[in-house]
Scaffold this active site. Structure first.
Site, short mmCIF file in Angstrom:
data_model
loop_
_atom_site.label_atom_id
_atom_site.label_comp_id
_atom_site.label_asym_id
_atom_site.label_seq_id
_atom_site.Cartn_x
_atom_site.Cartn_y
_atom_site.Cartn_z
N ASP A 105 1.09 -1.17 -0.01
CA ASP A 105 0.00 0.18 0.20
C ASP A 105 0.90 1.05 0.31
OD1 ASP A 105 -1.23 2.75 0.93
OD2 ASP A 105 -3.30 1.22 1.53
N HIS A 106 0.92 1.74 -1.28
CA HIS A 106 2.07 3.30 -1.57
C HIS A 106 1.77 3.95 -0.23
CE1 HIS A 106 -0.59 5.27 -4.33
NE2 HIS A 106 0.26 6.08 -3.48
N HIS A 136 -5.89 2.70 0.70
CA HIS A 136 -5.74 4.13 1.34
C HIS A 136 -5.78 4.88 3.11
CE1 HIS A 136 -3.01 2.78 -2.40
NE2 HIS A 136 -3.63 3.73 -2.93
O1 LIG Z 1 -3.21 3.91 -5.62
C1 LIG Z 1 -3.62 4.40 -6.15
O2 LIG Z 1 -3.11 6.24 -5.67
C2 LIG Z 1 -3.55 7.09 -6.19
C3 LIG Z 1 -3.02 8.26 -5.67
O3 LIG Z 1 -1.90 7.78 -5.35
P1 LIG Z 1 -0.87 9.60 -4.95
O4 LIG Z 1 0.31 8.69 -4.09
O5 LIG Z 1 -0.45 10.19 -5.98
O6 LIG Z 1 -1.55 10.47 -3.92
C4 LIG Z 1 -4.74 7.34 -7.89
O7 LIG Z 1 -4.44 8.37 -8.59
C5 LIG Z 1 -4.52 5.89 -8.56
O8 LIG Z 1 -6.19 5.92 -8.83
C6 LIG Z 1 -4.97 4.60 -7.18
O9 LIG Z 1 -4.46 3.56 -8.20
#
Ligand SMILES: O=C1O[C@H](COP(=O)(O)O)[C@@H](O)[C@H](O)[C@H]1O
Ligand SMILES: NC(=O)C1=CN([C@@H]2O[C@H](COP(=O)(O)OP(=O)(O)OC[C@H]3O[C@@H](n4cnc5c(N)ncnc54)[C@H](OP(=O)(O)O)[C@@H]3O)[C@@H](O)[C@H]2O)C=CC1
Length: 501
Positions: A180-181, A243
């Protein structure tokens, strides 16, 4: 990031010709290499469908590192460790060839049999690949074997459980690193430190002193080329299940007895277990869905969601979600955790605002200006830091008050650019630290919470779609959700702390 000697490792990336590998994985591994955080005994084995030669792959990796602005020599010494193998996911022969190549690389770079399998591919391949990794002997080594698995981890609880059972046939839970980045973002990792390392906050971190918590992750981009995926996912599955709920859990959990992976995960799981389930018509009381229509972003006209490629003209898919999450436990009873996320909003920003309760009596009442509540703002991105909103005396104005802000900006004070989330997560995985990856129990509980909402939304179409204009902060109902309880969203743009108008 802590600097420790990392073990020798073979990093095998499935989906090495794809977007994620190019934009995130190669640059992150390269940064680790430059910082000396990657053992010189490493190899990167890229696996993709297309018939590329090693040279073509190396050129591709080189291209992905262009933005990093380092010397040709450094890039070339990284590239020496990169190898490519074309591959068919469902063909055993492909895995046998991969195994032979992996063994050769083991020998060449003295990797001690340590292997990380990174699945940067569409989720429908996850199970097939893990089956083959075991059946065809790639996991059969003297070193460690770890599986890094990208999102989405399933589409709902049923499919996630099925996937989990399948990958557990080949890897044990402690070998699985579900990415989960957001958990790799510096300020998300800072939530625990802010809470548990400050005498100032932890005693106040409960329903006696906090009135509500707001977590917003807004994006200005639309769904772009991902219509096919997004139509089935929507914002609830794409952002909330993972997230957003991970951030909620970090804010709501009890202090762990120590910082070990197991203790932190078990407190997060307890937090998930105390989330009040919302189902059936109740969903309308607690959650708001939105879909963007046409509008303007940064002065440019943009299309609505339904005009995008691979999107149904009458799509019922939500591109925006806001909701009220309640915890039925002693610490949080009565405190709403508001979440909000969406595409094509007015600003790209992720922020957490903790609003404290008003003081019992206002000695400084003034009919032109009421006292502002104290806020703790945690800036996750694009800025990183914290701001504490207080009230102080207005200079030379009797006892009139004025709002003041105490700010800490991570980048300006620490003086370095914080590492990209993937860099930190890859580093943790190489070291075998799974703290910032999600355990199956967390995934299971978050799907169980989200499924009840998606079941209702899929059964009951939203007739008002599209219900927010691109370039705004979502549908009006999202403001009403807070207004019903006397709250409002705090602005999360540059001038944070102001109420949204
Ligand atoms: O996992 C995802 O995250 C991105 C948003 O990531 P961020 O680090 O730029 O806040 C999102 O655009 C994408 O739809 C989703 O799959
Ligand atoms: N891109 C991003 O920013 C993010 C992606 N993710 C997740 O990461 C994963 C990968 O995403 P992304 O890189 O964007 O996807 P891409 O579509 O860009 O890449 C897909 C990769 O899979 C390979 N592939 C597809 N079919 C086969 C097959 N039958 N056999 C072998 N290889 C195959 C492709 O190889 P070839 O090109 O040779 O056909 C390519 O390397 C997904 O799970 C996604 O949800 C998660 C967060 C962000």
């Amino acid at each position: 990031m802590k600097q420790e000697n990392t073990p020798p490792t073979l990093i095998m990336i499935f989906g090495a010709t794809g977007d994620l590998a190019k934009r995130k994985l190669f640059p992150s591994l390269y940064q680790l290499f430059l910082k000396g955080s990657l053992s010189r005994r490493f190899a990167l084995l890229g696996v993709g469908r297309r018939e590329w030669t090693n040279d073509q792959f190396k050129e591709h990796v080189r291209d992905s590192l262009k933005a990093s602005g380092h010397s040709q020599e450094q890039v070339e010494s990284f590239i020496e460790h990169c190898v490519y193998q074309s591959h068919d996911v469902s063909d055993s022969n492909s895995y046998i060839q991969l195994k032979e190549l992996a063994n050769e690389l083991d020998h060449k770079f003295d990797l001690e049999g340590n292997r990380i399998f990174y699945l940067a591919m569409a989720p429908e391949f996850f199970g097939t690949i893990t089956d083959h990794l075991k059946l065809d002997g790639l996991t059969d080594t003297n070193g460690f074997t770890r599986l890094v698995i990208e999102k989405p981890f399933g589409h709902d609880l049923r499919s996630a459980s099925k996937l989990n059972e399948q990958i557990r046939e080949s890897f044990s839970e402690d070998e699985i690193y579900r990415i989960d980045h957001y958990l790799g973002k510096e300020m998300v990792q800072n939530i625990e430190v802010i809470r548990f390392a400050n005498a100032l906050f932890e005693p106040l971190w409960n329903n006696r002193f906090i009135s509500n918590i707001q977590i917003t992750s807004s994006e200005t981009l639309g769904v772009e080329e991902r219509g096919r995926y997004y139509e089935k996912s929507g914002a609830l599955r794409d952002m909330v299940q993972n997230h957003m709920l991970q951030m909620v859990a970090l804010l709501a959990m009890e202090p762990p007895i120590n910082l070990s992976t197991d203790e932190i995960r078990s407190e997060k799981v307890r937090a998930f277990r105390s989330m009040r389930p919302i189902e059936g018509e109740e969903v309308d009381k607690y959650f708001v869905r939105g879909q963007y229509g046409a509008g303007e972003i940064n002065g440019e006209a943009v299309n609505g969601y339904r005009d995008g490629d691979n999107v149904d003209d009458h799509s019922n898919t939500e591109t925006f979600v806001s909701g009220k999450i309640m915890f039925d436990n002693f610490r949080w009873a009565g405190v709403p955790f508001y979440i909000r996320t969406g595409k094509r909003m007015s600003v790209k920003s992720t922020k957490i605002v903790v609003q404290f309760k008003d003081i019992p009596m206002n000695l400084y009442y003034n009919k032109e200006h009421s006292l502002d509540p104290n806020l703790l703002v945690i800036h996750i991105q694009p800025d990183e830091g914290i701001t504490l909103h207080l009230n102080a005396k207005k200079t030379n104005q009797g006892v009139n008050t004025t709002p003041v802000q105490l700010s800490y900006s991570a980048s300006s004070i620490d003086g370095i650019n914080t590492p990209e989330a993937y860099e930190k997560l890859l580093y943790d995985c190489i070291l075998g630290d799974a703290t910032n990856f999600t355990h199956w129990d967390e995934v299971k509980l978050s799907w169980s919470f989200v499924d009840k909402i998606s079941d209702y939304w899929e059964a009951v179409r939203e007739s008002s779609f599209p219900n927010y204009q691109s370039g705004t902060m979502g549908p009006e109902k999202s403001d009403e959700l807070l207004a019903e309880e006397g709250f409002q969203w705090w602005a999360i743009g540059e001038i944070d702390g102001n109420k949204e108008s």
